[in-house]
Design an enzyme around this catalytic site. Structure first.
Site, PDB file in Angstrom:
ATOM      1  N   TYR A   3     -49.800  15.670 -32.440  1.00 28.80           N
ATOM      2  CA  TYR A   3     -48.692  16.608 -32.200  1.00 28.80           C
ATOM      3  C   TYR A   3     -48.915  17.358 -30.887  1.00 28.80           C
ATOM      4  CZ  TYR A   3     -45.040  20.000 -33.357  1.00 28.80           C
ATOM      5  OH  TYR A   3     -43.906  20.775 -33.335  1.00 28.80           O
ATOM      6  N   LYS A  62     -46.475  16.906 -27.568  1.00 31.48           N
ATOM      7  CA  LYS A  62     -45.680  18.037 -27.069  1.00 31.48           C
ATOM      8  C   LYS A  62     -46.085  18.410 -25.644  1.00 31.48           C
ATOM      9  CE  LYS A  62     -42.992  18.670 -30.618  1.00 31.48           C
ATOM     10  NZ  LYS A  62     -41.530  18.551 -30.527  1.00 31.48           N
TER      11      LYS A  62
HETATM   12  N1  LIG Z   1     -40.721  24.727 -37.053  1.00 23.92           N
HETATM   13  C1  LIG Z   1     -41.578  25.109 -36.138  1.00 23.92           C
HETATM   14  O1  LIG Z   1     -42.360  26.061 -36.338  1.00 23.92           O
HETATM   15  C2  LIG Z   1     -41.623  24.405 -34.800  1.00 23.92           C
HETATM   16  C3  LIG Z   1     -42.469  24.945 -33.817  1.00 23.92           C
HETATM   17  C4  LIG Z   1     -42.527  24.326 -32.576  1.00 23.92           C
HETATM   18  C5  LIG Z   1     -41.759  23.211 -32.323  1.00 23.92           C
HETATM   19  N2  LIG Z   1     -40.944  22.702 -33.279  1.00 23.92           N
HETATM   20  C6  LIG Z   1     -40.173  21.510 -32.932  1.00 23.92           C
HETATM   21  O2  LIG Z   1     -38.810  21.745 -33.186  1.00 23.92           O
HETATM   22  C7  LIG Z   1     -38.165  20.511 -33.501  1.00 23.92           C
HETATM   23  C8  LIG Z   1     -37.406  20.652 -34.805  1.00 23.92           C
HETATM   24  O3  LIG Z   1     -38.345  20.975 -35.812  1.00 23.92           O
HETATM   25  P1  LIG Z   1     -37.916  21.634 -37.209  1.00 23.92           P
HETATM   26  O4  LIG Z   1     -38.935  22.641 -37.512  1.00 23.92           O
HETATM   27  O5  LIG Z   1     -36.489  22.008 -37.193  1.00 23.92           O
HETATM   28  O6  LIG Z   1     -38.146  20.369 -38.176  1.00 23.92           O
HETATM   29  P2  LIG Z   1     -37.348  19.866 -39.482  1.00 23.92           P
HETATM   30  O7  LIG Z   1     -38.260  18.903 -40.146  1.00 23.92           O
HETATM   31  O8  LIG Z   1     -36.843  21.030 -40.251  1.00 23.92           O
HETATM   32  O9  LIG Z   1     -36.123  19.082 -38.835  1.00 23.92           O
HETATM   33  C9  LIG Z   1     -36.336  17.962 -38.004  1.00 23.92           C
HETATM   34  C10 LIG Z   1     -35.204  16.978 -38.154  1.00 23.92           C
HETATM   35  O10 LIG Z   1     -35.494  15.850 -37.305  1.00 23.92           O
HETATM   36  C11 LIG Z   1     -35.200  14.678 -38.025  1.00 23.92           C
HETATM   37  N3  LIG Z   1     -36.001  13.550 -37.540  1.00 23.92           N
HETATM   38  C12 LIG Z   1     -37.307  13.302 -37.790  1.00 23.92           C
HETATM   39  N4  LIG Z   1     -37.665  12.144 -37.205  1.00 23.92           N
HETATM   40  C13 LIG Z   1     -36.574  11.658 -36.591  1.00 23.92           C
HETATM   41  C14 LIG Z   1     -36.319  10.494 -35.837  1.00 23.92           C
HETATM   42  N5  LIG Z   1     -37.263   9.577 -35.623  1.00 23.92           N
HETATM   43  N6  LIG Z   1     -35.076  10.301 -35.335  1.00 23.92           N
HETATM   44  C15 LIG Z   1     -34.097  11.214 -35.557  1.00 23.92           C
HETATM   45  N7  LIG Z   1     -34.266  12.318 -36.291  1.00 23.92           N
HETATM   46  C16 LIG Z   1     -35.506  12.548 -36.794  1.00 23.92           C
HETATM   47  C17 LIG Z   1     -35.535  15.008 -39.471  1.00 23.92           C
HETATM   48  O11 LIG Z   1     -34.889  14.129 -40.372  1.00 23.92           O
HETATM   49  C18 LIG Z   1     -35.052  16.442 -39.580  1.00 23.92           C
HETATM   50  O12 LIG Z   1     -33.714  16.516 -39.988  1.00 23.92           O
HETATM   51  C19 LIG Z   1     -39.265  19.459 -33.542  1.00 23.92           C
HETATM   52  O13 LIG Z   1     -39.320  18.771 -32.317  1.00 23.92           O
HETATM   53  C20 LIG Z   1     -40.511  20.278 -33.760  1.00 23.92           C
HETATM   54  O14 LIG Z   1     -41.666  19.623 -33.269  1.00 23.92           O
HETATM   55  C21 LIG Z   1     -40.871  23.271 -34.526  1.00 23.92           C
END
Ligand SMILES: NC(=O)c1ccc[n+]([C@@H]2O[C@H](COP(=O)([O-])OP(=O)(O)OC[C@H]3O[C@@H](n4cnc5c(N)ncnc54)[C@H](O)[C@@H]3O)[C@@H](O)[C@H]2O)c1
Length: 267
Positions: free
Chosen positions: A156, A160
């Site tokens: 991860y 990133k």
């Molecule tokens: N939640 C956090 O604390 C956090 C922190 C930093 C970065 N992020 C980043 O934010 C983004 C969204 O994360 P989130 O927390 O909303 O996650 P989440 O799991 O709630 O939502 C992610 C969505 O992406 C979809 N997805 C997964 N793999 C996929 C693929 N191969 N093709 C298309 N869709 C796909 C999933 O089905 C899901 O609906 C991600 O890139 C994550 O790395 C999240």
């Protein structure tokens, strides 16, 4: 608030969490939004929510790590709405959570293929549309884990960090074409990715959630954020208010990367 009337936006991974919040916010600001996800029902639910609020949205199923599906997503978006103005590369996964010598090579590869590969593929197919119209905005959702090392997350963190420097690289290659490319690094955001790890049982999830809330509590702003707080920053970067910003890496992290954390609340 910046308006996006007449603009067309693709948001990957917008069936849940941060992507859903971005899709809703863009639609609320007047954009026509192409919601995309591997989870069909979840993506369709976001479309329904947008429609219920009087916005315009369509759903295209796509796994962003598969070239044909990423290409179909971009081409469908453009043909459905007659153009493309904004791409938000949000879809992302965790996985391979262990110290590196214990990480399964396939798990490492999967995380890189979705997070970095998906950003590459969707951008690759969107950029020709942006070049043709002489304007385009890409917002990549990276992570604070791309700025610093974090325990047990080699795939991860690496994926990133790669998104962050790909953002800068694209800004260099396409600035003269009026394509702006920026990234956001969220910190602790309260979503299912934050709460759930598929390999954990209910008790372990509760434990991980409590640990996460405690860790977020020790950051300068002392809490996790709601997904809409990331969406606000995406709208700024995608909008005309950020007209001189490209290659910028914007933290939306409650201050967690601004300070050493000595394992105690900062206030
Ligand atoms: N939640 C956090 O604390 C956090 C922190 C930093 C970065 N992020 C980043 O934010 C983004 C969204 O994360 P989130 O927390 O909303 O996650 P989440 O799991 O709630 O939502 C992610 C969505 O992406 C979809 N997805 C997964 N793999 C996929 C693929 N191969 N093709 C298309 N869709 C796909 C999933 O089905 C899901 O609906 C991600 O890139 C994550 O790395 C999240």
């Amino acid at each position: 608030m910046t308006r996006f009337d007449g603009k067309v936006a693709v948001v990957t991974g917008s069936g849940n969490g941060i992507g859903r919040a971005i899709a809703l916010a863009l639609a609320n600001a007047g954009a026509r939004v192409v919601v995309s996800d591997v989870l069909v029902e979840d993506g369709q639910r976001t479309v329904q929510e947008i429609s219920d609020l009087g916005g315009s949205a369509a759903f295209v199923a796509a796994d962003v790590s598969v070239p044909e599906q990423a290409q179909n997503l971009i081409e469908s978006a453009s043909s459905t709405y007659g153009g493309l103005d904004i791409l938000v590369n949000n879809a992302g996964i965790g996985g391979g959570y262990a110290r590196l010598h214990e990480v399964d090579p396939e798990a490492f590869d999967r995380v890189v293929r979705v997070n970095l590969g998906g950003t590459f593929l969707c951008s690759k197919y969107a950029i020709p549309h942006f070049l043709a119209q002489g304007d385009g905005r890409i917002v990549n959702i990276a992570s604070t884990y791309g700025l610093v090392g974090a325990p047990n997350a080699p795939a991860y963190c690496a994926s990133k960090a790669a998104i962050i420097n790909l953002t800068r690289q694209l800004a260099v290659d396409y600035g003269h074409d009026q394509i702006r490319v920026n990234a956001i690094c969220p910190g602790y955001i309260d979503t299912s990715l934050g709460r759930r790890r598929s390999s954990l049982n209910a008790e372990q999830i509760a434990e991980a959630t409590a640990r996460r809330e405690k860790a977020a509590g020790m950051q300068p702003l002392g809490r996790q954020a709601q997904p809409s707080e990331v969406a606000d920053a995406v709208l700024f970067l995608a909008g005309d208010g950020a007209s001189f910003m490209t290659g910028s890496i914007v933290t939306v992290d409650g201050g967690c990367t601004t300070t050493f954390n000595y394992g105690e609340a900062s206030n």
